[in-house]
Design a protein around this motif. Structure first.
Motif, mmCIF file in Angstrom:
data_model
loop_
_atom_site.group_PDB
_atom_site.id
_atom_site.type_symbol
_atom_site.label_atom_id
_atom_site.label_comp_id
_atom_site.label_asym_id
_atom_site.label_seq_id
_atom_site.Cartn_x
_atom_site.Cartn_y
_atom_site.Cartn_z
ATOM 1 N N HIS A 254 0.833 -1.189 -0.141
ATOM 2 C CA HIS A 254 0.160 -0.174 0.006
ATOM 3 C C HIS A 254 0.944 1.414 0.044
ATOM 4 O O HIS A 254 0.702 2.008 -0.752
ATOM 5 N N ASN A 255 1.899 1.253 0.716
ATOM 6 C CA ASN A 255 2.927 2.352 0.972
ATOM 7 C C ASN A 255 2.566 3.492 1.802
ATOM 8 O O ASN A 255 3.304 4.218 2.124
ATOM 9 N N SER A 256 1.255 3.924 1.844
ATOM 10 C CA SER A 256 0.691 4.992 2.453
ATOM 11 C C SER A 256 -0.217 5.031 3.470
ATOM 12 O O SER A 256 -1.028 5.906 3.925
ATOM 13 N N LEU A 257 -0.417 3.834 3.982
ATOM 14 C CA LEU A 257 -1.544 3.410 5.040
ATOM 15 C C LEU A 257 -1.360 4.325 6.119
ATOM 16 O O LEU A 257 -0.466 4.590 6.650
ATOM 17 N N ALA A 310 7.941 6.127 8.171
ATOM 18 C CA ALA A 310 7.994 5.072 7.563
ATOM 19 C C ALA A 310 9.015 4.082 8.296
ATOM 20 O O ALA A 310 9.691 4.381 9.084
ATOM 21 N N ALA A 311 8.877 2.726 7.871
ATOM 22 C CA ALA A 311 9.432 1.702 8.452
ATOM 23 C C ALA A 311 10.991 1.921 8.277
ATOM 24 O O ALA A 311 11.206 2.599 7.471
ATOM 25 N N PRO A 312 11.791 1.467 9.365
ATOM 26 C CA PRO A 312 13.231 1.642 9.256
ATOM 27 C C PRO A 312 14.097 1.314 7.977
ATOM 28 O O PRO A 312 14.850 2.115 7.580
ATOM 29 N N GLU A 313 13.430 0.221 7.381
ATOM 30 C CA GLU A 313 14.293 -0.452 6.100
ATOM 31 C C GLU A 313 13.664 0.742 4.996
ATOM 32 O O GLU A 313 14.475 0.587 3.766
ATOM 33 N N VAL A 314 12.698 1.267 5.241
ATOM 34 C CA VAL A 314 12.100 2.423 4.057
ATOM 35 C C VAL A 314 12.480 3.949 4.282
ATOM 36 O O VAL A 314 13.038 4.616 3.196
ATOM 37 N N PHE A 315 12.547 4.185 5.405
ATOM 38 C CA PHE A 315 12.921 5.735 5.593
ATOM 39 C C PHE A 315 14.428 6.020 5.244
ATOM 40 O O PHE A 315 15.477 5.358 5.538
ATOM 41 N N GLY A 316 14.493 7.023 4.247
ATOM 42 C CA GLY A 316 15.855 7.583 3.725
ATOM 43 C C GLY A 316 16.395 6.503 2.683
ATOM 44 O O GLY A 316 17.588 6.877 2.257
ATOM 45 N N ASP A 321 12.813 -1.998 -3.394
ATOM 46 C CA ASP A 321 12.421 -3.345 -3.024
ATOM 47 C C ASP A 321 12.248 -3.520 -1.509
ATOM 48 O O ASP A 321 11.788 -4.257 -0.999
ATOM 49 N N ASN A 322 12.791 -2.028 -0.695
ATOM 50 C CA ASN A 322 12.283 -2.327 0.660
ATOM 51 C C ASN A 322 10.789 -2.080 1.090
ATOM 52 O O ASN A 322 10.708 -2.223 2.129
ATOM 53 N N ARG A 323 10.274 -1.709 0.037
ATOM 54 C CA ARG A 323 8.722 -1.550 0.331
ATOM 55 C C ARG A 323 8.069 -2.513 -0.036
ATOM 56 O O ARG A 323 7.728 -2.912 -1.270
ATOM 57 N N ASN A 409 13.208 -5.355 13.033
ATOM 58 C CA ASN A 409 13.627 -6.341 11.868
ATOM 59 C C ASN A 409 12.093 -6.642 11.123
ATOM 60 O O ASN A 409 11.267 -7.345 11.665
ATOM 61 N N PRO A 410 11.964 -6.404 9.838
ATOM 62 C CA PRO A 410 10.626 -6.675 9.145
ATOM 63 C C PRO A 410 10.519 -8.169 9.078
ATOM 64 O O PRO A 410 9.290 -8.273 9.034
#
Length: 440
Positions: A254-257, A310-316, A321-323, A409-410
């Motif tokens: 979704h990316n923007s929930l 955003a999630a740590p793996e996405v932020f910055g 692929d991290n999304r 950790n996702p």
């Protein structure tokens, strides 16, 4: 239902103070129009009223798309589409010409392919930072048997003037190519249809009478949702993620929930309540641009949570692929915090990380996040007796659910399917009463 709620399906017909009491089974008294799902009646009186209105030069009515010279194009067309305004284009600037075709209340927009019409009778929101309007419209379906369009139901219409907002047009065009855009599903708000007339791109969506959950909370004194009702909302969101987006054969994040993407509808006749998740083409802001911003002006805008929260793996990270699905689960946990606290009192990512780390450390959520930040900034020690330290403000089930979504950790975060198996869900009827009672 609160008469001031702009999402109540009320409609003003014409400019005349006298309106027919009953047209084909539709009560139009007190300036309101209630449309059954599938009307079966004649409309001679309504047509007469429309003719009267069309002669009134003070009534702001305009037919868009009825001309035989309407632009007929599909989304994704490679050619440039520009409205044809006037016979001498050299005497009119393009900006001024484009602005002439801006939509307005009481205009009727016609789909050039089907001859269906959309009467814009209430502005209910916007998107693209308020640049493009969103309307509630009366959808009239054209039938060849009757030879005209007959009122059918209310819909939501997103409108993009392509001469003014090319970026928004390109975004909608790319989103309309995804599998979910026109896919029939019960938990995600799907796009019913897109069409182009003149220089307007119109996106037709189901009408959600109560607006977004963030809008609903903005009308409440506490600006937040009682914990006992949060499971009702999140359950519907999780089902949408599990069944429509996070499906194993072709997962779509979704990316923007956030709370602004969760919409509520109460059917006017059956009173049935439905909660649906807006996604891509169906996302828009149902609350005013300055809604709730006076009090929280120093804090980050909750409408941008998916960026700064955003999630740590996405932020910055620029790595797409991290999304993934697990990043959506993180945003679900942040959404739960927004619902139960009203907002997140953070000015930057450092503040945000401090709150998340503190919640993980204590494993007991405080009554106020704002007080937590004040205590940190003033370096005050928390003094309380043993009994108070043992007392929980929220249920253990709620805290455990949120903390599981906010794992660093996702891979350790649960899936939507796994979350639905946790004992954290409630009766939808209680949530409907909360929506209807504006004193909550």
């Amino acid at each position: 239902m609160n008469s001031r709620n702009p999402f109540t399906p009320r409609m003003e017909i014409g400019s005349s103070s006298k309106q027919p009491e009953d047209i084909g089974g539709i009560n139009t008294s007190s300036s309101s129009l209630r449309l059954p799902h599938k009307p079966k009646f004649t409309f001679s009186e309504l047509l007469l009223q429309e003719k009267i209105n069309s002669r009134n030069t003070l009534t702001p009515r305009m037919e868009i798309g009825s001309s035989s010279r309407s632009v007929d194009a599909k989304i994704g067309s490679s050619r440039s589409i520009v409205a044809e305004i006037g016979s001498d284009r050299s005497n009119i600037s393009m900006d001024f010409a484009a602005s002439l075709n801006q939509p307005r209340l009481e205009q009727t927009i016609t789909d050039p392919d089907t001859k269906d019409t959309y009467l814009l009778n209430l502005e209910i929101g916007s998107f693209s930072n308020g640049n493009c309007p969103v309307y509630r419209a009366v959808f009239s379906k054209y039938t060849y048997e009757a030879g005209r369009a007959l009122p059918y139901d209310h819909v939501t219409l997103k409108i993009i003037n392509m001469n003014l907002h090319e970026n928004e047009f390109n975004l909608i065009r790319s989103q309309s190519d995804t599998r979910i855009a026109l896919f029939e599903n019960p938990h995600i708000i799907r796009c019913r249809k897109t069409f182009i007339t003149a220089s307007l791109l119109c996106v037709c969506l189901p009408y959600m009478s109560e607006g977004s959950l963030r809008y609903i909370l903005s009308t409440r004194p506490e600006k937040k949702l009682p914990e006992r009702l949060i499971p009702v909302v999140l359950k519907e969101v999780l089902i949408g993620l599990r069944d429509e987006l996070h499906v194993f054969y072709r997962p779509t994040p979704h990316n923007s929930l956030n709370a602004g993407d969760i919409f509520v509808n109460i059917h006017y006749y059956t009173k049935a309540l439905s909660i649906k998740l807006a996604f891509e083409t169906s996302v828009y802001d149902s609350e005013p641009p300055d809604c709730n911003r006076e009090e929280a002006s120093s804090f980050l805008n909750p409408k941008s949570t998916s960026k700064w929260g955003a999630a740590p793996e996405v932020f910055g990270s620029e790595n797409e692929d991290n999304r993934g699905a697990k990043a959506d689960i993180w945003l679900l946990g942040i959404t739960a915090l927004e619902l139960v606290y009203g907002n997140l009192p953070v000015k930057n990512r450092t503040d945000f990380d401090y709150i998340i780390n503190k919640l993980r450390e204590k494993k007991k959520f405080p009554k106020s996040l704002k007080k937590m930040m004040i205590k940190r900034d003033k370096k005050l020690k928390k003094v309380m007796d043993f009994a108070k330290r043992k007392k929980r403000v929220f249920s253990r089930e709620f805290e455990e659910m949120v903390l599981s979504c906010l794992r660093e950790n996702p891979d350790e975060r649960p899936t939507a399917k796994e979350l639905l198996k946790t004992p954290f869900f409630s009766d939808i009827e209680r949530f409907k009463q909360f929506v209807l009672n504006t004193n909550n």
